[in-house]
Design an enzyme around this catalytic site. Structure first.
Site, PDB file in Angstrom:
ATOM      1  N   ILE A  81       0.873  -1.175   0.000  1.00 21.98           N
ATOM      2  CA  ILE A  81       0.000   0.000   0.000  1.00 21.98           C
ATOM      3  C   ILE A  81       0.905   1.219   0.000  1.00 21.98           C
ATOM      4  CG2 ILE A  81      -0.245  -0.054   2.535  1.00 21.98           C
ATOM      5  CD1 ILE A  81      -3.117   1.079   2.112  1.00 21.98           C
ATOM      6  N   VAL A  83       1.072   5.741  -0.972  1.00 26.22           N
ATOM      7  CA  VAL A  83       0.492   7.004  -1.444  1.00 26.22           C
ATOM      8  C   VAL A  83       1.657   7.941  -1.778  1.00 26.22           C
ATOM      9  CG1 VAL A  83      -0.874   9.027  -0.753  1.00 26.22           C
ATOM     10  CG2 VAL A  83      -1.610   6.717  -0.093  1.00 26.22           C
ATOM     11  N   GLU A 115       2.925  -7.249   6.996  1.00 24.99           N
ATOM     12  CA  GLU A 115       4.233  -6.977   7.595  1.00 24.99           C
ATOM     13  C   GLU A 115       4.552  -5.516   7.368  1.00 24.99           C
ATOM     14  OE1 GLU A 115       5.682  -9.820   5.154  1.00 24.99           O
ATOM     15  OE2 GLU A 115       5.238 -11.429   6.554  1.00 24.99           O
ATOM     16  N   ASN A 120       8.649   2.223  10.447  1.00 31.45           N
ATOM     17  CA  ASN A 120       7.625   2.912   9.642  1.00 31.45           C
ATOM     18  C   ASN A 120       6.426   3.289  10.520  1.00 31.45           C
ATOM     19  OD1 ASN A 120       5.864   3.868   7.729  1.00 31.45           O
ATOM     20  ND2 ASN A 120       6.130   2.141   6.329  1.00 31.45           N
ATOM     21  N   TYR A 127      -2.502   1.278  10.369  1.00 31.66           N
ATOM     22  CA  TYR A 127      -3.018  -0.075  10.607  1.00 31.66           C
ATOM     23  C   TYR A 127      -3.675  -0.181  11.989  1.00 31.66           C
ATOM     24  CZ  TYR A 127       0.032  -1.025   6.620  1.00 31.66           C
ATOM     25  OH  TYR A 127       0.641  -1.001   5.397  1.00 31.66           O
TER      26      TYR A 127
HETATM   27  C1  LIG Z   1       1.387   4.587   5.036  1.00 33.16           C
HETATM   28  C2  LIG Z   1       0.762   5.486   3.984  1.00 33.16           C
HETATM   29  C3  LIG Z   1       0.186   4.589   2.868  1.00 33.16           C
HETATM   30  C4  LIG Z   1      -0.369   6.321   4.588  1.00 33.16           C
HETATM   31  O1  LIG Z   1      -0.978   7.060   3.539  1.00 33.16           O
HETATM   32  P1  LIG Z   1      -1.816   8.427   3.844  1.00 33.16           P
HETATM   33  O2  LIG Z   1      -2.539   8.746   2.587  1.00 33.16           O
HETATM   34  O3  LIG Z   1      -0.917   9.448   4.389  1.00 33.16           O
HETATM   35  O4  LIG Z   1      -2.823   7.903   4.971  1.00 33.16           O
HETATM   36  P2  LIG Z   1      -4.002   8.719   5.661  1.00 33.16           P
HETATM   37  O5  LIG Z   1      -4.077  10.096   5.091  1.00 33.16           O
HETATM   38  O6  LIG Z   1      -5.203   7.879   5.573  1.00 33.16           O
HETATM   39  O7  LIG Z   1      -3.532   8.775   7.168  1.00 33.16           O
HETATM   40  C5  LIG Z   1      -2.284   9.371   7.503  1.00 33.16           C
HETATM   41  C6  LIG Z   1      -2.450  10.517   8.462  1.00 33.16           C
HETATM   42  O8  LIG Z   1      -3.221  11.561   7.916  1.00 33.16           O
HETATM   43  C7  LIG Z   1      -4.281  11.922   8.815  1.00 33.16           C
HETATM   44  N1  LIG Z   1      -5.451  12.235   8.020  1.00 33.16           N
HETATM   45  C8  LIG Z   1      -6.324  11.357   7.500  1.00 33.16           C
HETATM   46  N2  LIG Z   1      -7.286  12.001   6.828  1.00 33.16           N
HETATM   47  C9  LIG Z   1      -6.979  13.319   6.918  1.00 33.16           C
HETATM   48  C10 LIG Z   1      -7.580  14.481   6.413  1.00 33.16           C
HETATM   49  N3  LIG Z   1      -8.704  14.422   5.683  1.00 33.16           N
HETATM   50  N4  LIG Z   1      -6.982  15.668   6.658  1.00 33.16           N
HETATM   51  C11 LIG Z   1      -5.836  15.727   7.376  1.00 33.16           C
HETATM   52  N5  LIG Z   1      -5.229  14.638   7.879  1.00 33.16           N
HETATM   53  C12 LIG Z   1      -5.801  13.456   7.663  1.00 33.16           C
HETATM   54  C13 LIG Z   1      -4.515  10.725   9.667  1.00 33.16           C
HETATM   55  O9  LIG Z   1      -5.028  11.114  10.938  1.00 33.16           O
HETATM   56  C14 LIG Z   1      -3.149  10.129   9.740  1.00 33.16           C
HETATM   57  O10 LIG Z   1      -2.446  10.747  10.806  1.00 33.16           O
HETATM   58  P3  LIG Z   1      -1.309   9.947  11.585  1.00 33.16           P
HETATM   59  O11 LIG Z   1      -0.125   9.917  10.668  1.00 33.16           O
HETATM   60  O12 LIG Z   1      -1.064  10.757  12.792  1.00 33.16           O
HETATM   61  O13 LIG Z   1      -1.850   8.570  11.858  1.00 33.16           O
HETATM   62  C15 LIG Z   1       1.818   6.460   3.398  1.00 33.16           C
HETATM   63  O14 LIG Z   1       2.482   7.103   4.473  1.00 33.16           O
HETATM   64  C16 LIG Z   1       2.851   5.847   2.483  1.00 33.16           C
HETATM   65  O15 LIG Z   1       2.609   5.667   1.294  1.00 33.16           O
HETATM   66  N6  LIG Z   1       4.038   5.520   3.010  1.00 33.16           N
HETATM   67  C17 LIG Z   1       5.134   4.988   2.189  1.00 33.16           C
HETATM   68  C18 LIG Z   1       4.844   3.594   1.748  1.00 33.16           C
HETATM   69  C19 LIG Z   1       4.631   2.692   2.939  1.00 33.16           C
HETATM   70  O16 LIG Z   1       5.368   2.760   3.896  1.00 33.16           O
HETATM   71  N7  LIG Z   1       3.617   1.813   2.871  1.00 33.16           N
HETATM   72  C20 LIG Z   1       3.312   0.861   3.912  1.00 33.16           C
HETATM   73  C21 LIG Z   1       4.119  -0.345   3.792  1.00 33.16           C
HETATM   74  S1  LIG Z   1       3.790  -1.527   5.107  1.00 33.16           S
END
Ligand SMILES: CC(C)(COP(=O)(O)OP(=O)(O)OC[C@H]1O[C@@H](n2cnc3c(N)ncnc32)[C@H](O)[C@@H]1OP(=O)(O)O)[C@@H](O)C(=O)NCCC(=O)NCCS
Length: 168
Positions: A81, A83, A115, A120, A127
């Site tokens: 996964i 972004v 995993e 991270n 999760y």
């Molecule tokens: C892990 C990952 C997929 C999360 O993606 P994301 O789009 O940032 O996820 P979300 O926006 O749903 O949530 C992340 C944060 O944003 C916050 N958030 C969610 N919706 C929001 C919104 N509408 N406005 C502002 N913040 C928001 C959440 O509270 C969360 O906060 P936290 O970091 O304190 O938990 C991303 O960081 C990523 O791609 N990382 C690199 C690849 C990776 O490590 N993948 C996982 C491998 S196991």
């Protein structure tokens, strides 16, 4: 914050070049090759479900995230996964994970495993927010970095204990 709409749809072969380019940005240490990604898609829909997050609106077709699930024999696994960095923190990761969990439920999976690198924290928080719990640790799982993997599990359907009679 951007006003663009993001569409989540099934990943197709034609998406692979863009997915592979994003893969190298998201996982610089251990990016999957095109062949590995193609191998995953070859197993769709039998044991795999891959989706992409695509910008709609003025820049249609631009991929900003993707995710994939493996499901077989009652167990599902989050394969990947991710972004794009400039799109994080707006709920896209949660939307992609929701799509995978919905698919696991549609396929009748009892539990979903994954995993995650011990270093991270953002992914672990995502999760945990969905109810995943730590169930194991794989020492030095990620190479060449030597970082541990935390194994997490989300139970979707509890199975009755084997041999439980219901009497004390
Ligand atoms: C892990 C990952 C997929 C999360 O993606 P994301 O789009 O940032 O996820 P979300 O926006 O749903 O949530 C992340 C944060 O944003 C916050 N958030 C969610 N919706 C929001 C919104 N509408 N406005 C502002 N913040 C928001 C959440 O509270 C969360 O906060 P936290 O970091 O304190 O938990 C991303 O960081 C990523 O791609 N990382 C690199 C690849 C990776 O490590 N993948 C996982 C491998 S196991």
């Amino acid at each position: 914050m951007s006003q663009e709409t993001v569409l989540i749809r099934g990943m197709a072969e034609a998406d692979l070049p863009a997915v592979h380019a994003l893969e190298q940005v998201l996982f610089p240490d251990d990016a999957w090759t095109m062949d590995m990604l193609r191998g995953e898609l070859d197993d769709q829909p039998r044991t795999r479900h891959y989706v992409v997050a695509e910008l709609a609106g003025d820049r249609p077709g631009e991929l900003v995230g993707y995710a994939g699930l493996a499901a077989a024999g009652g167990q599902a696994d989050v394969q990947t996964i991710g972004v794009r960095p400039d799109r994080r923190g707006s709920g896209l990761g949660a939307a992609l994970l929701t799509e995978l969990l919905d698919e696991a439920a549609r396929r009748g999976s009892d539990a979903v495993f994954l995993e995650v690198r011990a270093d991270n924290a953002p992914a672990q928080r995502l999760y945990e927010r969905f109810g995943f719990e730590r169930v194991g640790l794989r020492k030095r799982y990620y190479q060449p970095s030597g970082v541990d993997a935390i194994v997490m599990r989300l139970v979707l359907r509890a199975r009755p204990p084997v041999g439980f009679s219901g009497e004390a």
